[in-house]
Design an enzyme around this catalytic site. Structure first.
Site: not given
Lengths: 356, 356
Positions: A116, A138, A180, A216, A226, A230, A234, A237, A241, A257
């Site tokens: 955990r 993230k 980026e 960022k 998000e 936020r 994207n 993306h 993506h 990427h």
């Protein structure tokens, strides 16, 4: 070398010569055990430099995984969990993620769920992971070629960015991260965008990396989970993506990427021009800048349906529509835009047409 | 039927007739999609009753998994993730976990990591999950027979306890939950412990369930991440979890959680007597009470080393020692006790000797 320090949500990001703060961190925390997660590349090219600069770090276990985004999956994650368990990692252990986004994303997911949650720090070694994955909390792995579909929001104890690692990178990897940085300029700092254009790649230095991480970080601090702003990050993306997932599923040597995001930014700049008022001259500028640096990747018309399927599985979607972040101008984003499948198709056709 | 409401960390636990609040919850939240996770037992015995009482819940997808603690593993979890993905679950979806601790633990882990977290509610259907898994925000799956070794701390949106589900349970399942209620008395409420003794099992009612949930909730609110006093809840669990893991790995019809915890409580009461001042009369009382209700499970001497290995992998351990929560008296716990392997061996020998 100057060290820049950025305060994020309860942790620090050190940019530059970060081994002093890292030594202090290890001295203070006194972890019972330390594990270093590296991939086959960083294990060879970065780990010796890293441990050499940390004389205090005498005992550690290395968890080595195969390099490549294709391995950012649950099977490798289970491997990390089992190694931690077999080597007796407890809640008083530390995991150091030494590598690119694949290592930092998956390592932090593994750490955030093992018993955990155990402490982890990020030592990003690629430009992409330094300017992107390093802040924001993230964690994630891919599943069925859908990017980061499984993950958590969990902050590291700290991030240590050693820009010297960039000298070990091939130009293609540097460009992947550079995409980026361009995005950071496009969404909220037009001056930075034009600076990047004029300095392009000749001189990615600590100050520029600091500037990108700072952009960022400010966005993430306002909206960690998000829910709204936020989503600015994207831009490029939604389509990017999907192109990346498609390439991972079909290509022997898949797009990186940032390469996929560059394609996504061209397509979404076109959507911004037709839908949210991005001027034609700005669209042309973005297209020319990106096409000069990134590969011409032809997307077969027959693949459009598959791309649309990937977009429908995107985490940002709500109420069954495909969610976009678009531009109103260079340096000005607008979130929660929807586009029809026909509009997306047109954007992809336009992209293909750019290098006929 | 009276409804008891307990406020936990930002969410409510409803005990009793909880369908009114659940209807209101669903009306207010307006989830785009709703998924119900059930196992083969609860799908047959609880799902029809559940949906009948919720006329507003018209559209939902059912994710059914095989019943049994042995299936609380990563393979089944991947199955849940893939079902959510294939059925188009987004961040605006809800997962309802309808079942015992296996379903609520694994379902909440799956929800807390799918797309970095979607909403979930717990509808615990066994006594054990009602008094134990329902509050506390612990999610988890087992790996290599180590209990809950992978998981997160993530709170549900709400917990709805319908005690009518208990009528569908075999007596053995009821007793399994009863063991955790006895533990609640033993660690911090001697009056409750003796009440349970005199009413034993004849009358587990809403008020008693409320009382147990309340005890656990108070402890969890003080220390959600188990840094200190939450460890109180682990009384009986250091040895109990190891016995449970051992039984899961070796027995065709393995011990239920509460049955293993009852064994753990007898052993740890003996350790409490020898190490932390639990009086002999109290030890005798605990032994007699538990032996009257729970199976005599002989632990072969040859298994002691394997049990020790499981204990060494326990999440609560620090600095390589095995961590225990013991009793100073009935209703008075003491955390962070360590015992040697020899002391643990003696406790197990003593337990075996009780039913020669």
């Amino acid at each position: 070398m100057q060290t820049f320090i950025i305060n994020s949500e309860g942790y620090n990001v050190y940019v530059g010569n970060s081994y002093g703060p890292l030594q202090t961190f290890l001295e203070e925390k006194k972890y019972a055990k330390t594990f270093i997660l590296a991939d086959t590349n960083t294990s060879e090219k970065c780990l010796p430099k890293f441990t050499e600069k940390l004389p205090l770090l005498k005992e550690y276990d290395i968890i080595e995984i195969d390099a490549g985004e294709a391995h950012k999956n649950i099977d490798y994650c289970i491997g990390i969990w089992k190694m931690l368990l077999d080597f007796g990692a407890g809640r008083d252990s530390l995991l150091i993620n030494l590598g690119g986004g694949m290592v930092t994303d998956m390592g932090s997911f593994a750490a955030s769920t093992y018993k955990r949650g155990i402490d982890f720090i990020q030592v990003p070694t690629t430009l992409l992971s330094q300017v992107d994955a390093s802040v924001g909390g993230k964690t994630g792995i891919d599943m069925d070629h859908v990017k980061n579909i499984i993950g958590t929001f969990t902050n590291p104890e700290a991030v240590f960015i050693d820009t010297d690692f960039l000298y070990t990178l091939p130009r293609r990897e540097l460009l992947s991260g550079f995409a980026e940085m361009i995005k950071h300029g496009l969404i909220c700092d037009s001056g930075y965008y034009f600076d990047l254009q004029s300095n392009a790649m000749g001189s990615v230095d600590n100050a520029m990396i600091f500037h990108s991480v700072n952009i960022k970080n400010k966005i993430v601090l306002e909206d960690p989970k998000e829910r709204n702003i936020r989503k600015a990050l994207n831009f490029g993306h939604t389509i990017g993506h999907a192109v990346e997932s498609y390439s991972l599923a079909h290509d022997k040597d898949p797009l990186l990427h940032g390469e996929a995001i560059a394609i996504g930014m061209i397509c979404e700049a076109w959507l911004s021009h037709t839908k949210t008022g991005l001027e034609e001259s700005a669209l042309t500028d973005i297209k020319n800048f990106l096409l000069a640096y990134y590969p011409n990747y032809r997307i077969p018309e027959g693949a459009f349906a598959e791309l649309a399927e990937f977009m429908k599985k995107d985490k940002k979607n709500e109420k069954g529509t495909i969610n976009f972040t678009l531009l109103e101008g260079i340096g000005k984003f607008v979130i929660n835009q929807t586009c029809t499948e026909e509009e997306i198709r047109q954007a992809l056709v336009l992209y293909n047409g750019l290098f006929k």
